[in-house]
Design an enzyme around this catalytic site. Structure first.
Site, PDB file in Angstrom:
ATOM      1  N   HIS A   1      -6.007  -2.747  10.625  1.00  0.00           N
ATOM      2  CA  HIS A   1      -5.250  -1.495  10.643  1.00  0.00           C
ATOM      3  C   HIS A   1      -4.320  -1.522  11.850  1.00  0.00           C
ATOM      4  CE1 HIS A   1      -4.860   2.946  11.659  1.00  0.00           C
ATOM      5  NE2 HIS A   1      -4.374   2.872  10.436  1.00  0.00           N
TER       6      HIS A   1
ATOM      7  N   ASP B   1      -9.787  -1.396  12.976  1.00  0.00           N
ATOM      8  CA  ASP B   1      -8.726  -0.973  13.883  1.00  0.00           C
ATOM      9  C   ASP B   1      -9.100  -1.485  15.269  1.00  0.00           C
ATOM     10  OD1 ASP B   1      -7.729   0.960  16.023  1.00  0.00           O
ATOM     11  OD2 ASP B   1      -6.625   1.738  14.303  1.00  0.00           O
TER      12      ASP B   1
ATOM     13  N   GLU C   1      -8.357   3.831  -0.462  1.00  0.00           N
ATOM     14  CA  GLU C   1      -8.683   3.944   0.970  1.00  0.00           C
ATOM     15  C   GLU C   1      -8.932   5.391   1.391  1.00  0.00           C
ATOM     16  OE1 GLU C   1      -6.336   2.839   5.123  1.00  0.00           O
ATOM     17  OE2 GLU C   1      -5.967   1.662   3.297  1.00  0.00           O
TER      18      GLU C   1
ATOM     19  N   ASN D   1      -5.817   9.030   2.923  1.00  0.00           N
ATOM     20  CA  ASN D   1      -5.831   9.595   4.277  1.00  0.00           C
ATOM     21  C   ASN D   1      -6.765  10.807   4.392  1.00  0.00           C
ATOM     22  OD1 ASN D   1      -2.655   8.388   4.415  1.00  0.00           O
ATOM     23  ND2 ASN D   1      -3.976   8.057   6.195  1.00  0.00           N
TER      24      ASN D   1
ATOM     25  N   GLU E   1     -10.738   2.160   9.404  1.00  0.00           N
ATOM     26  CA  GLU E   1      -9.759   2.402  10.453  1.00  0.00           C
ATOM     27  C   GLU E   1     -10.198   3.504  11.413  1.00  0.00           C
ATOM     28  OE1 GLU E   1      -6.260   5.281   9.297  1.00  0.00           O
ATOM     29  OE2 GLU E   1      -6.478   3.818   7.684  1.00  0.00           O
TER      30      GLU E   1
ATOM     31  N   ASP F   1      -3.877   4.882  -0.430  1.00  0.00           N
ATOM     32  CA  ASP F   1      -4.537   5.481   0.735  1.00  0.00           C
ATOM     33  C   ASP F   1      -4.439   7.003   0.625  1.00  0.00           C
ATOM     34  OD1 ASP F   1      -5.524   6.195   3.210  1.00  0.00           O
ATOM     35  OD2 ASP F   1      -4.047   5.058   4.379  1.00  0.00           O
TER      36      ASP F   1
ATOM     37  N   LYS G   1       0.726   5.583   0.076  1.00  0.00           N
ATOM     38  CA  LYS G   1      -0.107   6.735   0.392  1.00  0.00           C
ATOM     39  C   LYS G   1       0.041   7.786  -0.707  1.00  0.00           C
ATOM     40  CE  LYS G   1       0.177   5.985   5.393  1.00  0.00           C
ATOM     41  NZ  LYS G   1      -1.238   5.614   5.559  1.00  0.00           N
TER      42      LYS G   1
ATOM     43  N   LYS H   1       0.849  -1.192   0.000  1.00  0.00           N
ATOM     44  CA  LYS H   1       0.000   0.000   0.000  1.00  0.00           C
ATOM     45  C   LYS H   1       0.881   1.237   0.000  1.00  0.00           C
ATOM     46  CE  LYS H   1      -2.422   1.440   3.685  1.00  0.00           C
ATOM     47  NZ  LYS H   1      -3.440   1.304   4.731  1.00  0.00           N
TER      48      LYS H   1
ATOM     49  N   GLU I   1      -2.404  -5.507   7.792  1.00  0.00           N
ATOM     50  CA  GLU I   1      -1.497  -4.399   7.506  1.00  0.00           C
ATOM     51  C   GLU I   1      -0.200  -4.582   8.297  1.00  0.00           C
ATOM     52  OE1 GLU I   1      -1.473   0.413   7.106  1.00  0.00           O
ATOM     53  OE2 GLU I   1      -2.541  -0.396   8.828  1.00  0.00           O
TER      54      GLU I   1
END
Length: 360
Positions: free
Chosen positions: A297, A270, A221, A197, A247, A195, A166, A164, A317
Protein backbone atom coordinates in the site's frame (compact mmCIF):
# COMPACT_ATOMS: atom_id res chain seq x y z
CA UNK A 1 30.09 -1.34 5.65
CA UNK A 2 31.14 1.38 8.06
CA UNK A 3 29.42 1.74 11.40
CA UNK A 4 27.01 4.65 11.49
CA UNK A 5 26.26 6.86 14.48
CA UNK A 6 23.16 9.07 14.70
CA UNK A 7 23.95 12.78 14.73
CA UNK A 8 20.50 14.34 14.29
CA UNK A 9 17.10 13.94 12.74
CA UNK A 10 15.46 16.61 10.57
CA UNK A 11 11.70 16.52 9.91
CA UNK A 12 10.04 18.86 7.39
CA UNK A 13 6.34 19.12 6.57
CA UNK A 14 5.18 19.55 2.97
CA UNK A 15 1.71 19.72 1.45
CA UNK A 16 1.89 18.28 -2.06
CA UNK A 17 -1.07 19.01 -4.37
CA UNK A 18 -2.64 15.98 -6.02
CA UNK A 19 -3.78 16.30 -9.62
CA UNK A 20 -6.38 14.91 -9.75
CA UNK A 21 -7.40 14.77 -6.08
CA UNK A 22 -7.65 11.30 -4.53
CA UNK A 23 -11.37 10.60 -4.20
CA UNK A 24 -12.72 7.68 -2.16
CA UNK A 25 -16.09 6.61 -0.76
CA UNK A 26 -14.81 7.82 2.61
CA UNK A 27 -13.64 11.29 1.56
CA UNK A 28 -11.39 13.35 -0.71
CA UNK A 29 -7.64 14.01 -0.34
CA UNK A 30 -6.83 17.14 -2.38
CA UNK A 31 -3.19 17.35 -1.30
CA UNK A 32 -0.79 14.88 0.26
CA UNK A 33 0.39 15.97 3.72
CA UNK A 34 3.87 14.50 4.08
CA UNK A 35 6.64 14.73 6.64
CA UNK A 36 10.09 14.30 5.09
CA UNK A 37 12.78 12.72 7.24
CA UNK A 38 16.55 13.15 7.03
CA UNK A 39 18.49 10.97 9.45
CA UNK A 40 21.96 12.50 9.61
CA UNK A 41 24.94 10.50 10.85
CA UNK A 42 28.33 11.44 12.27
CA UNK A 43 29.90 9.72 9.27
CA UNK A 44 28.18 12.02 6.76
CA UNK A 45 25.63 9.52 5.44
CA UNK A 46 22.00 10.72 5.44
CA UNK A 47 19.07 8.32 5.37
CA UNK A 48 15.83 9.61 3.81
CA UNK A 49 12.19 8.59 4.20
CA UNK A 50 8.74 10.13 4.40
CA UNK A 51 5.43 9.51 6.13
CA UNK A 52 1.99 10.20 4.72
CA UNK A 53 -0.09 11.95 7.39
CA UNK A 54 -3.55 11.63 5.76
CA UNK A 55 -4.58 14.98 7.29
CA UNK A 56 -2.61 18.26 7.48
CA UNK A 57 -3.76 18.54 11.10
CA UNK A 58 -1.22 15.95 12.25
CA UNK A 59 1.81 17.03 10.20
CA UNK A 60 3.09 19.28 13.00
CA UNK A 61 2.68 16.73 15.81
CA UNK A 62 4.34 13.97 13.77
CA UNK A 63 7.26 16.23 12.81
CA UNK A 64 7.71 17.21 16.45
CA UNK A 65 7.53 13.55 17.55
CA UNK A 66 10.25 12.72 15.04
CA UNK A 67 12.47 15.51 16.35
CA UNK A 68 11.99 14.20 19.89
CA UNK A 69 12.90 10.70 18.71
CA UNK A 70 16.04 12.20 17.20
CA UNK A 71 16.95 13.62 20.60
CA UNK A 72 16.33 10.23 22.27
CA UNK A 73 18.62 8.32 19.92
CA UNK A 74 21.36 10.89 19.35
CA UNK A 75 24.73 9.14 19.56
CA UNK A 76 23.26 5.66 19.10
CA UNK A 77 24.37 3.26 16.39
CA UNK A 78 22.18 3.03 13.30
CA UNK A 79 20.93 -0.48 14.09
CA UNK A 80 17.22 -0.66 13.24
CA UNK A 81 16.37 -3.75 15.29
CA UNK A 82 18.03 -2.30 18.40
CA UNK A 83 16.46 1.11 17.84
CA UNK A 84 13.02 -0.44 17.38
CA UNK A 85 13.33 -2.27 20.72
CA UNK A 86 14.59 0.91 22.41
CA UNK A 87 11.69 3.06 21.17
CA UNK A 88 9.06 0.42 21.88
CA UNK A 89 10.29 0.25 25.46
CA UNK A 90 10.35 4.03 25.76
CA UNK A 91 6.77 4.38 24.44
CA UNK A 92 5.30 1.26 26.07
CA UNK A 93 2.90 3.12 28.35
CA UNK A 94 1.73 5.41 25.53
CA UNK A 95 1.61 2.71 22.86
CA UNK A 96 3.15 2.56 19.41
CA UNK A 97 0.12 2.95 17.18
CA UNK A 98 -1.21 6.16 15.67
CA UNK A 99 1.09 9.16 15.44
CA UNK A 100 3.87 7.60 17.50
CA UNK A 101 3.85 4.51 15.32
CA UNK A 102 3.92 6.59 12.14
CA UNK A 103 6.92 8.56 13.39
CA UNK A 104 8.74 5.40 14.50
CA UNK A 105 8.16 3.75 11.13
CA UNK A 106 9.44 6.78 9.22
CA UNK A 107 12.54 6.83 11.42
CA UNK A 108 13.04 3.09 10.79
CA UNK A 109 12.79 3.55 7.01
CA UNK A 110 15.36 6.34 7.14
CA UNK A 111 17.69 4.18 9.22
CA UNK A 112 17.55 1.33 6.70
CA UNK A 113 18.13 3.80 3.85
CA UNK A 114 21.23 5.09 5.63
CA UNK A 115 22.56 1.55 6.14
CA UNK A 116 22.05 0.67 2.48
CA UNK A 117 23.80 3.86 1.36
CA UNK A 118 26.72 3.19 3.70
CA UNK A 119 27.02 -0.33 2.28
CA UNK A 120 26.85 0.99 -1.29
CA UNK A 121 23.88 -1.31 -1.96
CA UNK A 122 20.26 -0.96 -3.02
CA UNK A 123 18.01 -1.70 -0.04
CA UNK A 124 16.82 -4.92 -1.69
CA UNK A 125 20.41 -6.20 -1.82
CA UNK A 126 21.07 -5.26 1.81
CA UNK A 127 18.00 -7.32 2.72
CA UNK A 128 19.34 -10.34 0.87
CA UNK A 129 17.56 -9.99 -2.46
CA UNK A 130 18.52 -8.91 -5.95
CA UNK A 131 17.68 -5.89 -8.08
CA UNK A 132 14.64 -6.80 -10.16
CA UNK A 133 11.33 -5.59 -11.58
CA UNK A 134 8.21 -5.91 -9.40
CA UNK A 135 4.70 -6.42 -10.86
CA UNK A 136 2.52 -3.38 -10.28
CA UNK A 137 -1.09 -2.26 -10.57
CA UNK A 138 -2.38 1.20 -11.39
CA UNK A 139 -4.41 2.65 -8.52
CA UNK A 140 -7.23 5.10 -9.31
CA UNK A 141 -9.71 7.27 -7.45
CA UNK A 142 -13.46 6.84 -7.21
CA UNK A 143 -14.72 7.70 -10.69
CA UNK A 144 -17.91 7.77 -12.72
CA UNK A 145 -18.24 5.00 -15.29
CA UNK A 146 -17.05 7.07 -18.27
CA UNK A 147 -14.09 8.41 -16.28
CA UNK A 148 -13.19 4.89 -15.13
CA UNK A 149 -13.22 3.69 -18.73
CA UNK A 150 -10.86 6.48 -19.77
CA UNK A 151 -8.53 5.74 -16.85
CA UNK A 152 -8.49 2.02 -17.68
CA UNK A 153 -7.71 2.69 -21.33
CA UNK A 154 -4.83 4.92 -20.30
CA UNK A 155 -3.50 2.32 -17.85
CA UNK A 156 -3.68 -0.34 -20.55
CA UNK A 157 -1.82 1.90 -22.99
CA UNK A 158 0.93 2.43 -20.41
CA UNK A 159 1.45 -1.32 -20.09
CA UNK A 160 -0.21 -1.97 -16.74
CA UNK A 161 -1.51 -5.50 -16.35
CA UNK A 162 -3.77 -4.68 -13.42
CA UNK A 163 -5.87 -1.75 -12.22
CA UNK A 164 -7.76 -0.86 -9.06
CA UNK A 165 -10.84 1.35 -8.99
CA UNK A 166 -12.52 2.75 -5.91
CA UNK A 167 -16.23 2.12 -5.57
CA UNK A 168 -18.88 2.46 -2.87
CA UNK A 169 -21.57 4.37 -4.72
CA UNK A 170 -25.05 4.70 -3.18
CA UNK A 171 -26.25 1.63 -5.08
CA UNK A 172 -24.70 -1.56 -6.45
CA UNK A 173 -25.86 -0.65 -9.95
CA UNK A 174 -23.42 2.27 -10.01
CA UNK A 175 -20.61 0.06 -8.75
CA UNK A 176 -21.35 -2.46 -11.49
CA UNK A 177 -21.42 0.26 -14.15
CA UNK A 178 -17.92 1.40 -13.12
CA UNK A 179 -16.55 -2.15 -13.07
CA UNK A 180 -18.02 -3.07 -16.45
CA UNK A 181 -16.88 0.17 -18.08
CA UNK A 182 -13.39 -0.53 -16.72
CA UNK A 183 -13.47 -4.07 -18.11
CA UNK A 184 -14.70 -2.95 -21.53
CA UNK A 185 -11.88 -0.39 -21.80
CA UNK A 186 -9.12 -2.51 -20.30
CA UNK A 187 -9.81 -5.72 -22.15
CA UNK A 188 -10.20 -9.27 -20.89
CA UNK A 189 -6.59 -9.79 -19.79
CA UNK A 190 -6.26 -6.94 -17.29
CA UNK A 191 -6.78 -7.84 -13.63
CA UNK A 192 -9.33 -5.56 -11.95
CA UNK A 193 -9.57 -4.92 -8.22
CA UNK A 194 -12.08 -2.76 -6.35
CA UNK A 195 -11.71 -0.81 -3.09
CA UNK A 196 -14.67 0.19 -0.90
CA UNK A 197 -12.52 2.18 1.55
CA UNK A 198 -14.50 0.85 4.55
CA UNK A 199 -17.77 2.41 3.35
CA UNK A 200 -20.30 -0.43 3.77
CA UNK A 201 -22.07 -2.12 6.64
CA UNK A 202 -21.38 -5.83 6.99
CA UNK A 203 -24.82 -6.94 5.66
CA UNK A 204 -24.57 -4.54 2.70
CA UNK A 205 -21.03 -5.68 1.96
CA UNK A 206 -22.12 -9.32 1.99
CA UNK A 207 -24.98 -8.58 -0.39
CA UNK A 208 -22.81 -6.59 -2.80
CA UNK A 209 -19.97 -9.13 -2.68
CA UNK A 210 -22.31 -11.90 -3.80
CA UNK A 211 -23.31 -9.79 -6.81
CA UNK A 212 -19.71 -8.81 -7.59
CA UNK A 213 -18.70 -12.49 -7.60
CA UNK A 214 -19.87 -12.66 -11.22
CA UNK A 215 -17.57 -9.82 -12.35
CA UNK A 216 -14.25 -11.71 -12.32
CA UNK A 217 -12.52 -9.36 -9.88
CA UNK A 218 -9.09 -10.11 -8.41
CA UNK A 219 -10.13 -8.79 -5.00
CA UNK A 220 -12.61 -6.70 -3.01
CA UNK A 221 -10.74 -4.38 -0.66
CA UNK A 222 -11.86 -3.14 2.79
CA UNK A 223 -15.61 -3.44 2.25
CA UNK A 224 -16.34 -2.51 5.88
CA UNK A 225 -14.60 -0.83 8.84
CA UNK A 226 -10.97 -1.93 8.82
CA UNK A 227 -10.78 -3.06 12.44
CA UNK A 228 -13.96 -5.16 12.21
CA UNK A 229 -12.17 -8.45 11.66
CA UNK A 230 -15.21 -10.56 12.57
CA UNK A 231 -17.31 -8.61 10.07
CA UNK A 232 -14.74 -9.07 7.34
CA UNK A 233 -14.63 -12.78 8.09
CA UNK A 234 -18.39 -12.96 7.46
CA UNK A 235 -17.95 -11.08 4.17
CA UNK A 236 -15.08 -13.37 3.13
CA UNK A 237 -17.24 -16.42 3.88
CA UNK A 238 -20.09 -14.99 1.82
CA UNK A 239 -17.99 -14.12 -1.23
CA UNK A 240 -16.20 -16.25 -3.79
CA UNK A 241 -14.04 -13.24 -4.69
CA UNK A 242 -10.97 -12.73 -2.50
CA UNK A 243 -11.25 -10.13 0.26
CA UNK A 244 -8.21 -7.87 0.71
CA UNK A 245 -7.21 -6.21 4.01
CA UNK A 246 -4.03 -4.86 5.53
CA UNK A 247 -3.38 -1.22 4.76
CA UNK A 248 -4.84 -0.27 8.14
CA UNK A 249 -3.18 -2.97 10.22
CA UNK A 250 -1.33 -1.14 12.99
CA UNK A 251 1.64 -3.42 13.42
CA UNK A 252 1.73 -7.18 13.88
CA UNK A 253 -0.99 -7.34 16.59
CA UNK A 254 -3.67 -6.20 14.14
CA UNK A 255 -2.33 -8.52 11.45
CA UNK A 256 -2.39 -11.46 13.86
CA UNK A 257 -5.99 -10.68 14.87
CA UNK A 258 -7.06 -10.49 11.21
CA UNK A 259 -5.41 -13.82 10.41
CA UNK A 260 -6.90 -15.50 13.49
CA UNK A 261 -10.38 -14.28 12.51
CA UNK A 262 -10.03 -15.39 8.88
CA UNK A 263 -10.81 -11.80 7.91
CA UNK A 264 -8.80 -11.64 4.69
CA UNK A 265 -7.75 -13.93 1.87
CA UNK A 266 -4.82 -11.65 1.02
CA UNK A 267 -2.50 -9.21 2.80
CA UNK A 268 -1.85 -5.61 1.83
CA UNK A 269 1.01 -4.25 3.94
CA UNK A 270 1.49 -0.54 4.51
CA UNK A 271 5.15 0.00 5.36
CA UNK A 272 4.36 2.95 7.63
CA UNK A 273 1.50 1.42 9.62
CA UNK A 274 3.16 -1.99 9.92
CA UNK A 275 6.31 -0.51 11.51
CA UNK A 276 8.74 0.42 8.76
CA UNK A 277 11.16 -1.96 7.08
CA UNK A 278 11.70 -3.77 10.37
CA UNK A 279 7.96 -4.29 10.83
CA UNK A 280 7.47 -5.31 7.20
CA UNK A 281 10.00 -8.15 7.42
CA UNK A 282 8.20 -9.58 10.45
CA UNK A 283 4.82 -9.17 8.74
CA UNK A 284 6.10 -10.91 5.60
CA UNK A 285 7.11 -13.92 7.68
CA UNK A 286 3.69 -13.93 9.36
CA UNK A 287 1.95 -13.78 5.98
CA UNK A 288 4.07 -16.64 4.67
CA UNK A 289 3.10 -18.78 7.65
CA UNK A 290 -0.59 -18.02 7.01
CA UNK A 291 -0.30 -18.60 3.26
CA UNK A 292 -1.37 -15.04 2.39
CA UNK A 293 -0.08 -13.41 -0.83
CA UNK A 294 1.36 -9.96 -0.02
CA UNK A 295 0.71 -6.71 -1.86
CA UNK A 296 1.82 -3.22 -0.87
CA UNK A 297 0.00 0.00 0.00
CA UNK A 298 1.53 3.31 -1.16
CA UNK A 299 5.31 3.98 -0.82
CA UNK A 300 6.17 2.46 -4.24
CA UNK A 301 9.85 3.36 -3.91
CA UNK A 302 10.47 1.49 -0.66
CA UNK A 303 7.77 -1.14 -1.17
CA UNK A 304 9.37 -2.37 -4.39
CA UNK A 305 12.52 -3.31 -2.47
CA UNK A 306 10.46 -5.01 0.23
CA UNK A 307 8.18 -6.99 -2.08
CA UNK A 308 11.28 -8.25 -3.88
CA UNK A 309 12.34 -10.08 -0.71
CA UNK A 310 8.83 -11.11 0.40
CA UNK A 311 7.70 -14.72 -0.05
CA UNK A 312 4.36 -14.80 -1.80
CA UNK A 313 4.78 -11.28 -3.19
CA UNK A 314 1.73 -10.34 -5.24
CA UNK A 315 1.34 -6.76 -6.54
CA UNK A 316 2.83 -3.33 -5.88
CA UNK A 317 0.37 -0.45 -5.66
CA UNK A 318 1.34 2.39 -7.98
CA UNK A 319 0.03 5.53 -6.31
CA UNK A 320 3.01 7.78 -5.75
CA UNK A 321 1.87 10.64 -3.52
CA UNK A 322 5.44 11.84 -2.93
CA UNK A 323 6.52 11.94 -6.58
CA UNK A 324 6.49 15.76 -6.88
CA UNK A 325 9.15 16.12 -4.15
CA UNK A 326 11.37 13.22 -5.24
CA UNK A 327 14.41 13.43 -7.51
CA UNK A 328 13.51 10.11 -9.15
CA UNK A 329 10.00 8.79 -8.53
CA UNK A 330 9.26 5.13 -9.14
CA UNK A 331 8.98 4.38 -12.84
CA UNK A 332 6.72 1.78 -14.43
CA UNK A 333 8.03 -0.18 -17.42
CA UNK A 334 6.05 -2.99 -18.97
CA UNK A 335 3.69 -3.28 -16.02
CA UNK A 336 6.48 -3.42 -13.45
CA UNK A 337 8.44 -1.03 -11.26
CA UNK A 338 12.14 -1.52 -11.94
CA UNK A 339 14.30 -1.18 -8.83
CA UNK A 340 17.27 1.05 -9.60
CA UNK A 341 20.71 -0.41 -9.01
CA UNK A 342 21.72 2.47 -6.73
CA UNK A 343 22.53 2.64 -3.00
CA UNK A 344 19.59 3.11 -0.67
CA UNK A 345 15.82 2.92 -1.06
CA UNK A 346 15.60 5.39 -3.93
CA UNK A 347 14.16 8.21 -1.81
CA UNK A 348 15.97 11.52 -2.41
CA UNK A 349 14.53 15.03 -2.33
CA UNK A 350 14.02 17.56 -5.08
CA UNK A 351 14.88 20.47 -2.80
CA UNK A 352 13.33 23.10 -5.06
CA UNK A 353 10.01 21.26 -4.89
CA UNK A 354 10.37 20.75 -1.14
CA UNK A 355 10.75 24.53 -0.71
CA UNK A 356 7.78 25.17 -2.99
CA UNK A 357 5.45 22.92 -0.98
CA UNK A 358 6.81 23.64 2.49
CA UNK A 359 4.06 23.70 5.12
CA UNK A 360 5.98 24.86 8.18
Amino acid sequence: MEKLTIHSLVARAVLVPLDPPLTTASGVVAAAPLVLIDLKTEEGVTGCAYVFCYSPVVMGPIAETLRNIGDLVKGAAVAPQDLDRLLRARFRLLGVQGLVGMAMAGFDMAAWDALAKAAGLPLVSLLGGTVCAVPVYDSHSMLAADQAAAAAAESHAKGFGAIKVKIGHPGIAEDLAVIRATRDAAGPDMAIMVDYNQSLSVPEAMARARILDDEGLAWIEEPTIAEDFAGHAKIADAARTAVQLGENWWGLPDMQKAIAAGASDLAMIDVMKIGGVTGWMKAAALAEGAGLPVSSHLWPEVSAHLLAVTPGAHLLEYLDLAAPVLQQPAQVQGGKVVIRDEPGSGVAWDEAAVSRYAAD
